[in-house]
Design an enzyme around this catalytic site. Structure first.
Site, PDB file in Angstrom:
ATOM      1  CD  GLU A   1       4.016   1.981  -6.538  1.00  0.00           C
ATOM      2  OE1 GLU A   1       2.781   1.903  -6.370  1.00  0.00           O
ATOM      3  OE2 GLU A   1       4.705   1.010  -6.933  1.00  0.00           O
TER       4      GLU A   1
ATOM      5  N   GLY B   1       2.244  -5.291   0.190  1.00  0.00           N
ATOM      6  CA  GLY B   1       0.895  -5.757  -0.140  1.00  0.00           C
ATOM      7  C   GLY B   1       0.870  -6.692  -1.330  1.00  0.00           C
TER       8      GLY B   1
ATOM      9  CD  GLU C   1       8.605  -1.710  -7.043  1.00  0.00           C
ATOM     10  OE1 GLU C   1       7.595  -2.416  -7.153  1.00  0.00           O
ATOM     11  OE2 GLU C   1       8.585  -0.480  -7.109  1.00  0.00           O
TER      12      GLU C   1
ATOM     13  CG  HIS D   1       1.547  -0.826 -10.650  1.00  0.00           C
ATOM     14  ND1 HIS D   1       2.002   0.466 -10.720  1.00  0.00           N
ATOM     15  CD2 HIS D   1       1.583  -1.176  -9.327  1.00  0.00           C
ATOM     16  CE1 HIS D   1       2.292   0.898  -9.479  1.00  0.00           C
ATOM     17  NE2 HIS D   1       2.037  -0.084  -8.623  1.00  0.00           N
TER      18      HIS D   1
ATOM     19  CG  HIS E   1      -1.971  -0.403  -6.395  1.00  0.00           C
ATOM     20  ND1 HIS E   1      -1.901   0.942  -6.105  1.00  0.00           N
ATOM     21  CD2 HIS E   1      -0.688  -0.816  -6.511  1.00  0.00           C
ATOM     22  CE1 HIS E   1      -0.636   1.309  -6.049  1.00  0.00           C
ATOM     23  NE2 HIS E   1       0.120   0.253  -6.290  1.00  0.00           N
ATOM     24  CD  GLU E   2       0.174  -4.422  -6.747  1.00  0.00           C
ATOM     25  OE1 GLU E   2       1.066  -4.169  -7.566  1.00  0.00           O
ATOM     26  OE2 GLU E   2       0.131  -3.897  -5.609  1.00  0.00           O
TER      27      GLU E   2
ATOM     28  CD  GLU F   1       4.423  -2.759  -9.642  1.00  0.00           C
ATOM     29  OE1 GLU F   1       4.116  -3.162  -8.506  1.00  0.00           O
ATOM     30  OE2 GLU F   1       5.134  -1.756  -9.848  1.00  0.00           O
TER      31      GLU F   1
HETATM   32  N1  TRP Z   1       5.293  -1.966  -6.355  1.00  0.00           N
HETATM   33  C1  TRP Z   1       4.573  -2.563  -5.268  1.00  0.00           C
HETATM   34  C2  TRP Z   1       3.231  -1.868  -5.229  1.00  0.00           C
HETATM   35  O1  TRP Z   1       3.105  -0.769  -4.849  1.00  0.00           O
HETATM   36  C3  TRP Z   1       5.242  -2.401  -3.929  1.00  0.00           C
HETATM   37  C4  TRP Z   1       6.124  -3.496  -3.481  1.00  0.00           C
HETATM   38  C5  TRP Z   1       5.819  -4.788  -3.420  1.00  0.00           C
HETATM   39  C6  TRP Z   1       7.423  -3.391  -2.952  1.00  0.00           C
HETATM   40  N2  TRP Z   1       6.870  -5.485  -2.890  1.00  0.00           N
HETATM   41  C7  TRP Z   1       7.851  -4.660  -2.611  1.00  0.00           C
HETATM   42  C8  TRP Z   1       8.281  -2.349  -2.753  1.00  0.00           C
HETATM   43  C9  TRP Z   1       9.111  -4.911  -2.057  1.00  0.00           C
HETATM   44  C10 TRP Z   1       9.545  -2.573  -2.221  1.00  0.00           C
HETATM   45  C11 TRP Z   1       9.939  -3.848  -1.871  1.00  0.00           C
HETATM   46  O2  TRP Z   1       2.272  -2.365  -5.685  1.00  0.00           O
HETATM   47 ZN    ZN Z   2       2.110   0.155  -6.553  1.00  0.00          ZN
END
Ligand code: TRP
Ligand code: ZN
Length: 866
Positions: free
Chosen positions: A329, A270, A130, A310, A306-307, A273
């Site tokens: 999100e 952080g 992502e 998702h 959180h994860e 997911e």
């Molecule tokens: N989807 C992830 C979250 O909010 C966020 C995320 C993790 C992310 N790694 C990333 C977004 C790298 C952009 C790039 O839990």
């Molecule tokens: Zn998220």
């Protein structure tokens, strides 16, 4: 638009929401054959592609830095002339509507310093896809509305990478020649490529299991380096609690037989997911009393939740395009916030979340990077993983939940999940499901998705003795933001109560809907003017100007039965004093002292709440309340008030500090609350100037059996100049130098400190042998923390700006995503005096003049100059 002619950066292409078009080609199935090696990994991909709709457009497979070594269509190898590369993408013209496409590429995980795609971290190989990392692994339509079933076969050296994980379920494994082995995984749930993941490495597993509500047993695994295994218990508990909570509160159960989590040391955010294989920044997995603070423990719990959440809000129902990012999100943050509240204290969790919202999101709204929860355009999507998308997005869901009530909100969310399961949806789909499932008209509420900026609400209460009525007049307004000069009135839900000062009670909480620019609400049966409690629970993410008297605030600080409103009243008393002091006006410090005394000595209150309530507003928050931020005056005023609170109430602080000394560590709410209050008391005790202050702090530092008390004492000492400060920093360093997550605290504590030489100390720390730009946690611990230290970062010399700009330029060459996240603090120049503003702008220009600057940093720096 800033003049970029003279800069080193080319203007990046703008992507617009209005340009959305359904994909030309779909990819129902993909098989990846990955031969892993840290220096050179070969990826053979087989895609079944089908033409989507009636058109003759070529197949376009996104790629970033990839060279096709082989391209096959239906088994036949293409000649070089039969495909082209366009902007990194592989373009092939296909004769009929379904084909099998094969590509072969080679990439180097070791050379990947961006931490996007396949990269190496601490001896592991892992992926981050992502938002657009998959195109750095293989050619593919890298957009979230192309959903595929994945089959992944990995091969790797067995000694170096004994564990091979991917999404879904394991279906086979075996040995190969030359000390290599293989494993194959399949994921039955079609998913967009941003949810793809694999991990290879020498990992140990904390294995457990969970029985779902329909009676299926899920194998749970948290994978870490062997030495870290004992630090995974809290994460495992959080995972099981989350799984149970999502069943109970949303009726959603887990859907695969396996759920794995892997912790890695080098990670841009952080956690991630990925379906069935979450990958985490190790700071959100590893926790034990010696190395993690209570805040860290809560962070682990919240991010694991959180994860996990998702899996439904993000994976089973994903986003149609990246403009819909808040669909997953915002909703998932709302879900993790409520989970954490249920696991601990609702009141304290709400106060913490609002503090974060105001510190990060309100600031974003005030600056040049303000954007709607559903943006209209972007240059680099990674720059839109913002507090607006996440935290304000969560507030939008919270407002809908409030307006609907629990039952109708659940009906709305059930409809949303059932209707869109397996689909890529939009924010509008969510709102429609809430309207239909919950039975509500959200026409005007939709402005919250469209308009950037924080609404301001003025509230005025007036009394009419003749009719024994009170009238509450509300007025809303919103500052113009980039591209949105004029705003429509918003639908703002305000929980309100009117207190009778005589009985100290109110006759119920009203949910007032402010929908017009100006609106009045009249209440009957008041012989006297009541006291206004408004935006209770922070029911709407607005800036409230209720202009209440010190007497009213004092009343509410003692009697409001809404904990957030009570907290807010004390905070407002402090803000009034501090802003008054900065302006050189006479201030009512006695009211603050009295409110703090009452709160700190109230035996009924939860100590964690007390700690929040008596805490001084941050310097940054005070800055936000001013037309122009004066960092030095704010610092001086805040230090002076802290000293006064410390000195006037010294016996109280000594008493709290003594009485909260625990014997034996526990993670109970009571123990956590006691530590939180103990640390606040210590801070005030030191601030009082008592001669034994540093010794008491040092003793707490030295004797603590947990990181919460040790780090707090270190931070308190780090603010001053004393022998104890230097001793504690040395001891801390020597004790924890081998533990990266704790060493981060050592850097962070110094970067956040109010030591008069902080700017020079941070510069020196940037050259420390343990500092590295290669690890995002370390960069954030030093430079990220430093930008949050308003007094030091905005030092009138401009040296703070220079330090951060130099870091951004150096880091951009390695890791643009993490570099770009350091830019926004420099973009707040309009909020400061001319001299500082000029220096900040000069650094932004200096950054933009760098040759080869990334799209990430270019977008942030360009927009910041506007
Ligand atoms: N989807 C992830 C979250 O909010 C966020 C995320 C993790 C992310 N790694 C990333 C977004 C790298 C952009 C790039 O839990
Ligand atoms: Zn998220």
């Amino acid at each position: 638009m800033a003049d970029i002619q003279s800069t080193g950066a080319a203007a990046p292409i703008v992507i617009r929401r209005s340009d959305y078009r359904a994909p030309d080609w779909l990819v129902p199935d993909i098989t990846l054959d990955v031969s892993l090696d840290v220096l050179l990994t070969r990826i053979h991909a087989t895609l079944s592609v089908t033409r989507n709709g009636n058109h003759d457009r070529a197949l376009r497979l996104d790629g970033d830095g990839l060279v096709p070594l082989e391209v096959r269509v239906d088994g036949r190898a293409l000649d070089a002339g039969e495909w082209t590369i366009d902007g990194g993408a592989l373009v092939i013209t296909l004769p009929t509507d379904t084909h099998r496409i094969e590509t072969l590429v080679e990439i180097s995980p070791q050379a990947n310093s961006k931490l996007m795609g396949l990269y190496a971290s601490g001896g592991l190989l892992c992926t981050q896809c992502e938002a657009q990392g998959f195109r750095r692994i293989t050619f593919f339509p890298d957009r979230p509305d192309v959903l595929s079933r994945y089959r992944v076969r990995m091969a790797a050296d067995k000694a170096t990478y004994p564990i091979l994980l991917a999404n879904g379920d394991p279906v086979g494994q075996g040995d190969l020649e030359g000390g290599r082995h293989w494993a194959e995984w399949t994921d039955p749930f079609p998913k967009p490529c941003y949810l793809f993941a694999l991990v290879a490495g020498d990992l140990a597993c904390n294995a457990d299991s969970f029985m779902t509500m329909s009676g299926r047993e899920v194998a749970l695994g948290i994978w870490v380096k062997e030495a870290d295994l004992l630090r995974t218990a809290h994460a495992m508990k959080a995972l099981k609690d989350s799984m149970a909570w999502d069943e109970r509160v949303y009726g959603r159960e887990y859907d695969l037989d396996v759920f794995n989590i892997v912790a890695v040391a080098d990670f841009n955010f952080g956690a991630m997911e990925n379906k069935g294989l979450n990958i985490f920044n190790s700071r959100y997995i590893l926790a034990d009393p010696e190395t993690a603070t209570d805040i860290d423990y809560d962070g682990v719990e919240g991010v694991v939740a959180h994860e996990y959440f998702h899996n439904w809000s993000g994976n089973r129902v994903t986003c149609r395009d990246w403009f819909q990012l808040s669909l997953k999100e915002g909703f998932t943050v709302f879900r993790d916030q409520n989970f954490s509240a249920d696991m601990g204290s609702h009141a304290v969790k709400r106060i913490e979340d609002v503090r974060i919202l105001r510190a990060a999101q309100f600031q974003e709204d005030q600056g040049p990077l303000a954007h709607p929860v559903r943006p209209e355009s972007y240059m680099e999507i990674s720059n839109f993983y913002t507090a607006t998308i996440y935290n304000k997005g969560a507030e939008l869901i919270r407002m809908m939940a409030l307006m609907l009530g629990a039952e109708r909100f659940r009906a709305g969310s059930d409809l949303y999940f059932d209707r869109h399961d397996g689909e890529a949806a939009t924010c509008e789909d969510f709102v429609l499901a809430m309207e239909e499932g919950g039975g509500i008209d959200l026409t005007q509420f939709r402005h919250w998705y469209e308009q950037a900026g924080t609404p301001r609400v003025k509230a005025l209460l007036s009394h009419d003795a003749a009719s024994a009525t009170v009238t509450l007049t509300l007025e809303q307004s919103m500052q113009p933001t980039a591209g949105q000069p004029v705003k429509q009135p918003m639908a703002i839900p305000l929980r309100t109560a009117l207190f009778d000062p005589a009985t100290q009670a109110h006759q119920g909480d009203h949910l007032l809907m402010l929908t017009q620019e100006q609106q009045s609400f009249t209440f009957a049966g008041f012989t006297n003017l009541p006291i206004l409690s408004i935006n209770r629970g922070f029911s709407a993410p607005v800036i409230l100007d209720a202009n209440r008297s010190q007497a009213d605030l004092t009343f509410l600080s003692a009697h409001d039965d809404d904990p957030f409103a009570r907290y807010e009243a004390i905070q407002q008393l402090m803000v009034n004093v501090l802003i008054g002091a900065v302006a050189g006006q006479p201030t009512d410090e006695d009211a603050v002292i009295a409110a703090i005394r009452n709160t700190a000595t109230d035996p009924v209150l939860d100590p964690a709440f007390v700690a929040e309530a008596i805490r001084l507003p941050s310097e940054a928050y005070l800055g936000d309340q001013m037309g122009q931020v004066d960092p030095d005056a704010i610092h001086a005023a805040r230090e002076a008030l802290q000293r006064r609170i410390g000195a006037d109430l010294e016996p109280i602080w000594r008493d709290i500090h003594d009485r909260t000394e625990a014997n034996g560590f526990s993670l109970s709410s009571a123990a956590k609350g006691a530590r939180k209050l103990r640390n606040s008391a210590l801070a005030y005790l030191i601030a009082s100037g008592a001669s034994d202050g540093p010794a008491i702090a040092f003793s707490q530092f030295d004797r603590a059996d947990n990181m919460t008390e040790r780090q707090a004492a270190l931070a308190i000492l780090a603010n001053g100049i004393s022998d104890e400060r230097e001793a504690a920093l040395d001891i801390f360093y020597n004790r924890y130098a081998a533990d990266p997550l704790v060493l981060d605290k050592w850097f962070q504590t110094q970067a956040l400190s109010f030591h008069p030489d902080t700017v020079a100390l941070v510069e020196e720390l940037g050259r420390h042998k343990d500092f590295t730009l290669a690890n995002p946690n370390r960069v954030r611990a030093l430079y990220g923390a430093f930008t949050a230290n308003q007094w030091a970062f905005h030092h009138s010399s401009g040296e703070g700006y220079r330090l951060v700009a130099d870091c951004i330029i150096a880091l951009d060459a390695l890791n643009p995503q993490t570099a770009a996240r350091l830019v926004p603090p420099l973009g707040r120049w309009k909020r400061f005096d001319e001299d500082r503003a000029a220096k900040m702008r000069a650094e932004l220009q200096h950054i933009l003049a760098t040759t080869g600057l990334s799209r990430d940093v270019t977008e942030q720096a360009m927009k910041s100059l506007e």
